[in-house]
Design an enzyme around this catalytic site. Sequence first.
Site, PDB file in Angstrom:
ATOM      1  N   CYS A   1       0.799  -1.229   0.000  1.00  0.00           N
ATOM      2  CA  CYS A   1       0.000   0.000   0.000  1.00  0.00           C
ATOM      3  C   CYS A   1       0.830   1.277   0.000  1.00  0.00           C
ATOM      4  CB  CYS A   1      -0.946  -0.007   1.194  1.00  0.00           C
ATOM      5  SG  CYS A   1      -2.179  -1.330   1.098  1.00  0.00           S
TER       6      CYS A   1
ATOM      7  N   LYS B   1      -9.536   8.651   1.529  1.00  0.00           N
ATOM      8  CA  LYS B   1     -10.070   7.291   1.449  1.00  0.00           C
ATOM      9  C   LYS B   1     -11.511   7.248   1.925  1.00  0.00           C
ATOM     10  CE  LYS B   1      -5.672   4.789   1.990  1.00  0.00           C
ATOM     11  NZ  LYS B   1      -4.756   5.931   2.216  1.00  0.00           N
TER      12      LYS B   1
ATOM     13  N   HIS C   1      -9.898   2.651  -0.605  1.00  0.00           N
ATOM     14  CA  HIS C   1      -8.481   2.296  -0.507  1.00  0.00           C
ATOM     15  C   HIS C   1      -8.105   1.398  -1.681  1.00  0.00           C
ATOM     16  CE1 HIS C   1      -4.600   1.319   0.797  1.00  0.00           C
ATOM     17  NE2 HIS C   1      -4.835   0.834   2.002  1.00  0.00           N
TER      18      HIS C   1
ATOM     19  N   GLU D   1      -0.950   6.224  13.104  1.00  0.00           N
ATOM     20  CA  GLU D   1      -0.454   7.424  12.424  1.00  0.00           C
ATOM     21  C   GLU D   1      -0.740   8.689  13.218  1.00  0.00           C
ATOM     22  OE1 GLU D   1      -2.102   8.850   8.689  1.00  0.00           O
ATOM     23  OE2 GLU D   1      -3.595   7.239   8.761  1.00  0.00           O
TER      24      GLU D   1
ATOM     25  N   PHE E   1       0.964  -3.214   4.657  1.00  0.00           N
ATOM     26  CA  PHE E   1       1.276  -4.515   5.240  1.00  0.00           C
ATOM     27  C   PHE E   1       2.738  -4.859   4.979  1.00  0.00           C
ATOM     28  CE2 PHE E   1      -3.327  -6.321   5.020  1.00  0.00           C
ATOM     29  CZ  PHE E   1      -3.663  -5.538   6.107  1.00  0.00           C
TER      30      PHE E   1
ATOM     31  N   HIS F   1      -2.836   8.677   5.684  1.00  0.00           N
ATOM     32  CA  HIS F   1      -3.141   7.353   5.139  1.00  0.00           C
ATOM     33  C   HIS F   1      -4.600   7.056   5.454  1.00  0.00           C
ATOM     34  CE1 HIS F   1      -2.411   3.336   3.652  1.00  0.00           C
ATOM     35  NE2 HIS F   1      -2.929   2.825   4.765  1.00  0.00           N
TER      36      HIS F   1
END
Length: 422
Positions: A169, A341, A346, A320, A405, A309
């Site tokens: 990502c 998002k 996403h 975050e 990830f 994010h």
Amino acid sequence: MTRRVVITGIGVRTPGGDGTKAFWKLLTSGRTATRRLSFFDPSRYRSQVAAEADFDPVHEGLSPLEIRRMDRASQFAVVCARDAISDSGLQFETFDPGRVGVSLGSAVAAATSLEQEYLVLSDSGRNWLVDHASLSPHMFDYLAPSAMPAEVAWTVAAEGPVTMVSNGCTSGIDSVGHACQVIREGSADVMLAGASDTPITPIVVASFDAIKATTDRNDDPEHASRPFDRTRNGFVLAEGAAMFVLEDHEHARRRGAHIYAEITGYAARCNAYHMTGLKPDGREMAEAIRAALDESRIDPTDIDYINAHGSGTKQNDRHETAAYKRSLGAHAYRAPVSSIKSMVGHSLGAIGSIEIAACALAIENGVIPPTANLHEADPECDLDYVPRTAREKRLRSVLTVGSGFGGFQSAMVLRQAGGARA
């Protein structure tokens, strides 16, 4: 003297809009493009929500041969690259092809075509043995991710560095960061950079179902993506792409190009901790942010906006938030933050580039996109998340971050064009 890298062309395809103008209109209106998944019957899946793009390759000008040859993600990338080239006004046919390169990011590459081919050959999984004679002649292109940047390179006959970046990502930030490094080191003057992903397939949906990373708010798809909200329960899977023309600043200035923004800093880190888990202190993301600020030669207090994010998973949003406090100190409470998002979902590896496009357009227009569906912030997410309505603000320096990830954490700083640097 270090070469400066600027954005002179943008091409975007996302859910809820056809092109860059429609994308920006969606963001600033605070509308969402999330809906019930329609590409296949989602009834047997835990999460039945997606952000699908209404993409017609014929309408987009792709030839029948291109449509047959290219996976959906490659189609998105090529169409966005053509838009970015047109937007830049750069005449590539008059340019030395050895000074032009491509850096493309994707998390799952041609997952759409690979799964389709398997379903056809195996009769939807009923047959263990398949007839190889029925295999698509373009199967190698689906199997090899490098086919994607090659397709983009062919659009301008680029003969410089051509690279595929697949860091999950964070791919969309990392691919642009790599392109900047190529220009700065002098290996190219112009780079087509960005990312594309079309992961709305049964196997990808099932994979995220298995770890309960996606939302199961199936009764209210339009409001299912809720970053930083107390009631959030996972992200909404999406598709999309964004491509940029990046140039050496002096090259762009000499030809009188319109400059959206300068990319002044980029850094990436890894937590080396867990495939899907994040440490709550946000240390590795904070280190990436600090390194990007150092490369930009600016102070944390210079950041006017943070494009988060903001996936809508509880561990990410808290992680975050902690990273901003750790890297920006008290200024973290003063810098507006938002997650797009909440509106376009996403799109895995593509979203980092889509968010860079949002940052460049925010700088260009002096508008911060909102975080849709944010009604009641998680008490642990106590920053200024710009809820529901866009905010006008002059933006000189913008921070965008990505988390993926495997522990990947990336950060990039964009600045208003025209400012001198030491």
